[in-house]
Write a protein that holds these residues in place. Structure first.
Motif, PDB file in Angstrom:
ATOM      1  N   ILE A  25     -20.435 -58.842 -13.273  1.00  0.00           N
ATOM      2  CA  ILE A  25     -20.642 -57.474 -12.794  1.00  0.00           C
ATOM      3  C   ILE A  25     -19.593 -57.131 -11.749  1.00  0.00           C
ATOM      4  O   ILE A  25     -19.374 -57.883 -10.794  1.00  0.00           O
ATOM      5  CB  ILE A  25     -22.074 -57.278 -12.244  1.00  0.00           C
ATOM      6  CG1 ILE A  25     -22.277 -55.830 -11.788  1.00  0.00           C
ATOM      7  CG2 ILE A  25     -22.415 -58.274 -11.132  1.00  0.00           C
ATOM      8  CD1 ILE A  25     -23.716 -55.439 -11.588  1.00  0.00           C
ATOM      9  N   ALA A  26     -18.912 -56.017 -11.945  1.00  0.00           N
ATOM     10  CA  ALA A  26     -17.885 -55.557 -11.019  1.00  0.00           C
ATOM     11  C   ALA A  26     -18.525 -54.656  -9.969  1.00  0.00           C
ATOM     12  O   ALA A  26     -19.420 -53.870 -10.271  1.00  0.00           O
ATOM     13  CB  ALA A  26     -16.792 -54.807 -11.777  1.00  0.00           C
ATOM     14  N   ALA A  27     -18.044 -54.780  -8.729  1.00  0.00           N
ATOM     15  CA  ALA A  27     -18.576 -53.959  -7.645  1.00  0.00           C
ATOM     16  C   ALA A  27     -17.575 -53.933  -6.501  1.00  0.00           C
ATOM     17  O   ALA A  27     -16.874 -54.921  -6.268  1.00  0.00           O
ATOM     18  CB  ALA A  27     -19.920 -54.503  -7.156  1.00  0.00           C
ATOM     19  N   PRO A  28     -17.499 -52.812  -5.765  1.00  0.00           N
ATOM     20  CA  PRO A  28     -16.650 -52.782  -4.570  1.00  0.00           C
ATOM     21  C   PRO A  28     -17.283 -53.588  -3.447  1.00  0.00           C
ATOM     22  O   PRO A  28     -18.460 -53.969  -3.520  1.00  0.00           O
ATOM     23  CB  PRO A  28     -16.585 -51.288  -4.221  1.00  0.00           C
ATOM     24  CG  PRO A  28     -17.828 -50.713  -4.817  1.00  0.00           C
ATOM     25  CD  PRO A  28     -18.127 -51.521  -6.042  1.00  0.00           C
ATOM     26  N   LEU A  29     -16.521 -53.821  -2.396  1.00  0.00           N
ATOM     27  CA  LEU A  29     -16.898 -54.770  -1.350  1.00  0.00           C
ATOM     28  C   LEU A  29     -18.289 -54.537  -0.785  1.00  0.00           C
ATOM     29  O   LEU A  29     -19.104 -55.468  -0.711  1.00  0.00           O
ATOM     30  CB  LEU A  29     -15.856 -54.711  -0.223  1.00  0.00           C
ATOM     31  CG  LEU A  29     -16.005 -55.707   0.924  1.00  0.00           C
ATOM     32  CD1 LEU A  29     -14.634 -56.072   1.480  1.00  0.00           C
ATOM     33  CD2 LEU A  29     -16.864 -55.151   2.057  1.00  0.00           C
ATOM     34  N   VAL A  30     -18.602 -53.320  -0.348  1.00  0.00           N
ATOM     35  CA  VAL A  30     -19.885 -53.083   0.317  1.00  0.00           C
ATOM     36  C   VAL A  30     -21.042 -53.267  -0.647  1.00  0.00           C
ATOM     37  O   VAL A  30     -22.045 -53.909  -0.324  1.00  0.00           O
ATOM     38  CB  VAL A  30     -19.925 -51.672   0.944  1.00  0.00           C
ATOM     39  CG1 VAL A  30     -21.287 -51.422   1.571  1.00  0.00           C
ATOM     40  CG2 VAL A  30     -18.836 -51.532   1.998  1.00  0.00           C
ATOM     41  N   VAL A  31     -20.918 -52.740  -1.846  1.00  0.00           N
ATOM     42  CA  VAL A  31     -21.983 -52.905  -2.846  1.00  0.00           C
ATOM     43  C   VAL A  31     -22.154 -54.383  -3.178  1.00  0.00           C
ATOM     44  O   VAL A  31     -23.281 -54.882  -3.306  1.00  0.00           O
ATOM     45  CB  VAL A  31     -21.660 -52.092  -4.109  1.00  0.00           C
ATOM     46  CG1 VAL A  31     -22.675 -52.387  -5.217  1.00  0.00           C
ATOM     47  CG2 VAL A  31     -21.655 -50.600  -3.793  1.00  0.00           C
ATOM     48  N   ALA A  32     -21.030 -55.096  -3.305  1.00  0.00           N
ATOM     49  CA  ALA A  32     -21.082 -56.515  -3.652  1.00  0.00           C
ATOM     50  C   ALA A  32     -21.724 -57.351  -2.561  1.00  0.00           C
ATOM     51  O   ALA A  32     -22.371 -58.361  -2.838  1.00  0.00           O
ATOM     52  CB  ALA A  32     -19.676 -57.028  -3.950  1.00  0.00           C
ATOM     53  N   SER A  33     -21.564 -56.953  -1.310  1.00  0.00           N
ATOM     54  CA  SER A  33     -22.069 -57.770  -0.207  1.00  0.00           C
ATOM     55  C   SER A  33     -23.406 -57.314   0.335  1.00  0.00           C
ATOM     56  O   SER A  33     -24.176 -58.117   0.866  1.00  0.00           O
ATOM     57  CB  SER A  33     -21.040 -57.778   0.938  1.00  0.00           C
ATOM     58  OG  SER A  33     -20.814 -56.457   1.425  1.00  0.00           O
ATOM     59  N   VAL A  34     -23.733 -56.033   0.181  1.00  0.00           N
ATOM     60  CA  VAL A  34     -24.948 -55.488   0.781  1.00  0.00           C
ATOM     61  C   VAL A  34     -26.059 -55.259  -0.231  1.00  0.00           C
ATOM     62  O   VAL A  34     -27.237 -55.528   0.045  1.00  0.00           O
ATOM     63  CB  VAL A  34     -24.633 -54.166   1.524  1.00  0.00           C
ATOM     64  CG1 VAL A  34     -25.908 -53.495   2.015  1.00  0.00           C
ATOM     65  CG2 VAL A  34     -23.683 -54.411   2.683  1.00  0.00           C
ATOM     66  N   ILE A  35     -25.715 -54.778  -1.423  1.00  0.00           N
ATOM     67  CA  ILE A  35     -26.732 -54.343  -2.386  1.00  0.00           C
ATOM     68  C   ILE A  35     -27.011 -55.399  -3.451  1.00  0.00           C
ATOM     69  O   ILE A  35     -28.169 -55.716  -3.750  1.00  0.00           O
ATOM     70  CB  ILE A  35     -26.301 -53.016  -3.041  1.00  0.00           C
ATOM     71  CG1 ILE A  35     -26.218 -51.929  -1.975  1.00  0.00           C
ATOM     72  CG2 ILE A  35     -27.260 -52.611  -4.152  1.00  0.00           C
ATOM     73  CD1 ILE A  35     -25.640 -50.618  -2.457  1.00  0.00           C
TER      74      ILE A  35
END
Length: 301
Positions: A100-110
């Motif tokens: 799953i691809a995600a930008p930094l904040v989504v990858a670390s927070v959500i």
């Protein structure tokens, strides 16, 4: 060498007879008739071209050739059962790999909490996060580099489907010593008088879209653009500048001592979406995780 002409059922009958030394007892265990067991063993002997048992009215004895073949037969049947179990896991979304691809904040927070909850139900699934910039989210799904993508609302072509999961207001993050920290909320017009730092071109574009209705003299323009949200938050924590970011970055902002202030007149939203391919099949594991995200993320607070 051609593939063998025998079946798992024949191997199972042979192994069970070797263990129980009885066609009748084997028939009871396998829920077959003794004649059906005899037929399975006979077919296996024909395929192997050697006898497995010496039969008499009083006893069943495994032959020397049968003893030599037994370990291989047990190994084959064991691996077939493992393959059957693995296929069942894949079919039932209990195993597999999800990228799953995600930008930094989504990858670390959500994503981490969503992954943790999913793996509690399906521990054999492996979920790999691919960190990508916001502008590359859709491309990652289109190219097949990722099975799914999660992140801000982006335009899609016909080869990617987008599902909006939740919204998060854009807010001002600033140091407690910042002049605007004294207020409970601020307006876009008030931001014009204070230096702002934007995290990446995506944030810069988002800020530009938020105040398009304001007169040009009142529009908010970042004084600096940095690549990462962590840099923007660090500058805000030092009270060098404030930054605008979605409310969900709080997990990164609050440990730095930053305070959150709502921006009104108007309040702008960031929409977080799930992206899935439409032109290729998605693995059962990816389908299962996508359904999990659709179920749990709209409920997040």
């Amino acid at each position: 060498m051609s593939l063998p002409h025998f079946t798992p059922r024949q191997l199972e009958a042979f192994i069970t007879v070797a263990e129980m030394r009885s066609f009748t007892a084997t028939a009871d265990r396998l829920a077959l008739t003794p004649s059906a067991v005899s037929q399975l063993v006979g077919e296996l002997e024909d395929a192997l071209d050697f006898k497995l048992f010496e039969r008499s009215t009083r006893r069943v004895a495994i032959t020397s050739a049968g003893r030599e073949f037994l370990a291989s037969a047990e190994s084959v049947l064991k691996h077939l059962r493992m393959a059957q179990s693995a296929a069942s896991d894949v079919r039932n979304r209990a195993a597999g790999i999800v990228r799953i691809a995600a930008p930094l904040v989504v990858a670390s927070v959500i994503l981490p909490q969503a992954i943790k909850a999913y793996l509690q139900e399906r521990p054999k699934v492996r979920i790999h996060i691919r960190d990508v910039p916001v502008e590359k989210l859709v491309d990652a799904v289109t190219s097949g580099d990722a099975d799914l993508a999660l992140g801000p609302d982006r335009a899609c072509g016909v080869d990617v489907a987008r599902t909006q999961l939740f919204e998060s207001p854009w807010v001002l993050w600033c140091a407690p010593t910042h002049p605007l920290a004294r207020q409970r909320s601020v307006t876009w017009q008030q931001l014009h008088a204070h230096p702002l730092v934007a995290a990446g071109r995506d944030h810069e574009r988002s800020v530009a879209q938020m105040h398009t209705g304001l007169p040009s003299a009142q529009r908010v323009t970042p004084v600096e653009i940095v690549d990462n949200i962590s840099t923007a938050l660090g500058l805000a924590a030092a009270d060098v500048a404030a930054t605008l970011a979605p409310d969900y970055v709080g997990a990164l902002a609050k440990p730095l001592g930053l305070v959150r202030r709502r921006i009104l007149a108007p309040e702008a939203m960031r929409y977080v979406c799930l992206y899935r391919p439409t032109q290729r099949a998605t693995s059962p594991a990816a389908e299962g995780f996508a359904e999990h995200l659709v179920k749990v993320l709209p409920q997040r607070r």
